[in-house]
Each structure stands twice: as C-alpha cells, then as structure tokens.
Design a protein around this motif. Structure first.
Motif, PDB file in Angstrom:
ATOM      1  N   TYR A   1      -6.601  -9.531   0.927  1.00 31.03           N
ATOM      2  CA  TYR A   1      -5.728  -9.124  -0.172  1.00 31.03           C
ATOM      3  C   TYR A   1      -4.907 -10.303  -0.684  1.00 31.03           C
ATOM      4  O   TYR A   1      -4.515 -10.330  -1.860  1.00 31.03           O
ATOM      5  N   GLY A   2      -4.674 -11.287   0.178  1.00 37.10           N
ATOM      6  CA  GLY A   2      -4.027 -12.506  -0.286  1.00 37.10           C
ATOM      7  C   GLY A   2      -4.908 -13.252  -1.284  1.00 37.10           C
ATOM      8  O   GLY A   2      -4.418 -13.768  -2.297  1.00 37.10           O
ATOM      9  N   ASP A   3      -6.212 -13.302  -1.009  1.00 38.50           N
ATOM     10  CA  ASP A   3      -7.156 -13.915  -1.949  1.00 38.50           C
ATOM     11  C   ASP A   3      -7.150 -13.168  -3.283  1.00 38.50           C
ATOM     12  O   ASP A   3      -7.165 -13.777  -4.354  1.00 38.50           O
TER      13      ASP A   3
ATOM     14  N   SER B   1      -3.310  -4.278   5.946  1.00 33.83           N
ATOM     15  CA  SER B   1      -4.582  -4.887   6.328  1.00 33.83           C
ATOM     16  C   SER B   1      -4.441  -6.304   6.860  1.00 33.83           C
ATOM     17  O   SER B   1      -5.445  -6.918   7.253  1.00 33.83           O
ATOM     18  N   GLY B   2      -3.232  -6.842   6.880  1.00 31.50           N
ATOM     19  CA  GLY B   2      -3.036  -8.200   7.374  1.00 31.50           C
ATOM     20  C   GLY B   2      -3.873  -9.198   6.607  1.00 31.50           C
ATOM     21  O   GLY B   2      -3.929  -9.179   5.370  1.00 31.50           O
ATOM     22  N   ASP B   3      -4.554 -10.084   7.340  1.00 35.84           N
ATOM     23  CA  ASP B   3      -5.433 -11.067   6.711  1.00 35.84           C
ATOM     24  C   ASP B   3      -6.896 -10.630   6.755  1.00 35.84           C
ATOM     25  O   ASP B   3      -7.804 -11.444   6.530  1.00 35.84           O
ATOM     26  N   GLY B   4      -7.126  -9.344   7.053  1.00 33.47           N
ATOM     27  CA  GLY B   4      -8.491  -8.829   7.097  1.00 33.47           C
ATOM     28  C   GLY B   4      -9.177  -8.953   5.742  1.00 33.47           C
ATOM     29  O   GLY B   4      -8.532  -8.931   4.698  1.00 33.47           O
TER      30      GLY B   4
ATOM     31  N   ALA C   1       3.376  -7.267  -6.592  1.00 35.26           N
ATOM     32  CA  ALA C   1       2.937  -7.309  -5.196  1.00 35.26           C
ATOM     33  C   ALA C   1       1.854  -6.273  -4.928  1.00 35.26           C
ATOM     34  O   ALA C   1       1.820  -5.206  -5.543  1.00 35.26           O
ATOM     35  N   ILE C   2       0.970  -6.623  -3.982  1.00 35.93           N
ATOM     36  CA  ILE C   2      -0.015  -5.687  -3.431  1.00 35.93           C
ATOM     37  C   ILE C   2       0.461  -5.353  -2.026  1.00 35.93           C
ATOM     38  O   ILE C   2       0.696  -6.252  -1.208  1.00 35.93           O
TER      39      ILE C   2
ATOM     40  N   VAL D   1       1.457 -12.847  -8.418  1.00 28.34           N
ATOM     41  CA  VAL D   1       1.239 -11.644  -7.617  1.00 28.34           C
ATOM     42  C   VAL D   1       1.090 -12.077  -6.172  1.00 28.34           C
ATOM     43  O   VAL D   1       0.384 -13.055  -5.883  1.00 28.34           O
ATOM     44  N   VAL D   2       1.748 -11.364  -5.249  1.00 25.43           N
ATOM     45  CA  VAL D   2       1.666 -11.704  -3.831  1.00 25.43           C
ATOM     46  C   VAL D   2       1.149 -10.500  -3.053  1.00 25.43           C
ATOM     47  O   VAL D   2       1.162  -9.374  -3.546  1.00 25.43           O
ATOM     48  N   HIS D   3       0.696 -10.772  -1.842  1.00 27.64           N
ATOM     49  CA  HIS D   3       0.312  -9.707  -0.919  1.00 27.64           C
ATOM     50  C   HIS D   3       1.456  -9.503   0.065  1.00 27.64           C
ATOM     51  O   HIS D   3       1.828 -10.420   0.800  1.00 27.64           O
TER      52      HIS D   3
END
Length: 279
Positions: A199-201, A158-161, A153-154, A214-216
C-alpha cells in the motif's frame, strides 16, 4: 454463439458486472442485466433481481442458460441466499455458472467459499474467479478513495505486505471467456495484476500521477476492525480486517498468468490504471 438463450448477469451495474455485460453484448450475446431496480443497461434486457426476494428469481432465470454471480454485498453468509437460488437455476435449465469470489477465500472457506465448494455439484460447467484486490478500490466512493480525498492517506492493517492488485476490466475479460468459451476450466482461477505492490507503493504511485501527496497509514487489526464496524456488521468487519492481517503475513504476495492465458493479453498495471482513472 447462442443468441436465443441468455446470460444472466447479477449485479449488472456494479464494478465487474457492467463490464461483463458490455463484453458479452459486444460479442453479440443476449444478456439479462439483473439488479434490485432493473436499471437499464445498454444492449441488455434489464430485469429485477434481489438475492433476498425469491419472488424475483423466476423472471430473472426465464430463458437463461448461464449466469454470472456476484454474491450479496456485505453478507457474511451469502450461501444462505445463493444456494437456494442456484438449485432453482439448475432446475430452470442453467448449465454454466461463473462465480466472483476472492483470492483470499478458498473453496469451503468462509462466506462465498461455501458457494464455491457447492458449485461443481450443481452445474455441468463452472468457474470460480478469485481475483486479488481491485484497483478500483481506490476510486469513487470506496473507503480508500474517501480517505485519500479527505485525509491524503490510505488506512490499512496490512503493514508492508504486498498485493497483486488487478483491474476490474481484466476480471471482466476473464469472466466473459469463462462464460462463452466452448471449454470452461471447471476450476478456480486466481487473478492478479502483473506485479505485487504494498500500500506504500500504491500511495507513491497515486502521489506521482495526481500530484497530490498520499501516504499509507498503518493501523492495528483492532483499529481497522472498529473502523469498518462503524459502517458494516461487526462479523463482516472482522473478516475484512482479518484479510488485511493476512496480507501483512504475505498471503497475497503472488502473481498469476491467468489473464494472459485466457484472454491472450497481459493484465494492466496499477500505474496505467491510475493514469486512466485517477489523474
């Protein structure tokens, strides 16, 4: 090219410093590679340097006419050490300085922003590099790299920023230009990669490249601050968590043409970086 005077590279074994050193020596420039232990660096002259020990400054500055500046790591008040050093550097004959700052910190802002603000009054030629977040933040012993290895995980606030993550190789290439070109910009330079990513990307790309899921994982500002504060001073941890909160608000959702304009080539993508350093 000036082969008699030297360029002092502070933090010459660090993420950008070693790449700047390599870039300068490859072009035939004389480099003094500065660090607290004077670690040997190929093609450069090692010299002991510590921001907090002024007794190390004069030897580091001897024969130097330009400097690459990495602020003291983990300090919330780098100006306290850096400004006295820079005044001594000017007296010693340094005329060009290139400072590594951050896209999140403007001139006059907190921490290294105070050094940024003072630089034009100290040197004839100067540049402030303000890169976005490093792609290398996901490698080695960094917090993101550790949480990826340990938890898959990361962890950010930062949310979806979105962020214009940049490869340290591209930062170093711009630094070499700023240190050696006949005309320096005498300005601050925003440095980004070719696209912005959440960070999801990033987690999705790392998953594809490595074959490991790996997930955010989203944290609150307070959760991230407290996580950082377990390793670094609270004031610095609060500043870093605040940068994540700014990302969530869109502060880093931008790209620039600086790498292409100064080096003549486009910045590398995160996918290319991951294939090279994470696969």
């Amino acid at each position: 090219m000036n082969t008699t005077s030297a360029t002092l590279v502070v933090g010459a074994t660090g993420t950008t410093g070693r790449r700047v050193t390599a870039g300068l020596t490859a072009k035939g420039y004389r480099v003094k590679a500065a660090g607290r232990s004077a670690t040997p660096v190929e093609g450069a002259e090692p010299v002991r340097f510590d921001w907090n020990k002024p007794s190390t400054w004069d030897e580091a500055l001897d024969g130097v006419d330009r400097v690459y500046l990495i602020p003291p790591i983990g300090s919330s008040d780098p100006a306290a050490a850096m400004l006295p050093f820079l005044r001594r550097a000017r007296t010693a004959g340094v005329h060009r300085a290139v400072l590594l700052s951050s896209s999140a910190i403007p001139a006059g802002g907190p921490a290294v922003g105070q050094v940024h603000e003072a630089l034009p009054g100290l040197f004839e030629q100067w540049a402030v590099l303000r890169p976005s977040w490093f792609m290398q933040n996901f490698t080695g012993s960094t917090p993101h790299a550790r949480s990826i290895r340990e938890d898959g995980a990361i962890l950010t606030a930062s949310g979806d920023g979105r962020v214009g993550f940049i490869d340290a190789q591209d930062i170093a290439a711009v630094a070499v230009c700023a240190l050696t070109d006949e005309q320096t910009p005498n300005t601050d330079l925003i440095l980004t990669g070719p696209q912005t990513l959440s960070y999801g990307d990033v987690a999705a790309i790392i998953s594809e490249v490595t074959g490991r899921p790996v997930v955010h994982r989203h944290l609150t500002f307070e959760q991230l601050r407290d996580r950082w504060a377990a390793e670094i001073p609270l004031e610095f941890a609060t500043m870093l968590a605040g940068m994540d909160r700014a990302i969530a608000g869109g502060a880093e959702d931008r790209t620039s043409d600086t790498v292409q304009r100064l080096t003549g080539r486009p910045p590398g993508s995160f996918r290319a970086f991951a294939g090279r350093e994470l696969a």
